[in-house]
Design a protein around this motif. Structure first.
Motif: not given
Length: 63
Positions: A19-43
């Protein structure tokens, strides 16, 4: 001479580790999905929800 006695396995412990392994995998997937990107204005904004980075999802995932 060493004895070849193996410790008894505990099914509840094995299930907890799985269960810990499953939750850890899911947490990493969510964090990877919500990664940062830069806009044209640099934010930096979230790739998924387009909120200012770090978005609330990443903040909660970080603890």
């Amino acid at each position: 001479m060493r004895s070849s006695v193996q410790p008894a396995t505990d099914p509840a412990f094995d299930e907890a580790l799985a269960r810990i392994r499953e939750l850890s995998t899911r947490l990493h997937a969510v964090v990877d999905l919500h990664d940062a990107r830069r806009t044209l204005l640099g934010t930096r904004v979230c790739r998924c929800c387009s909120r200012r980075f770090p978005c609330p999802t990443v903040q909660h995932a970080a603890g």
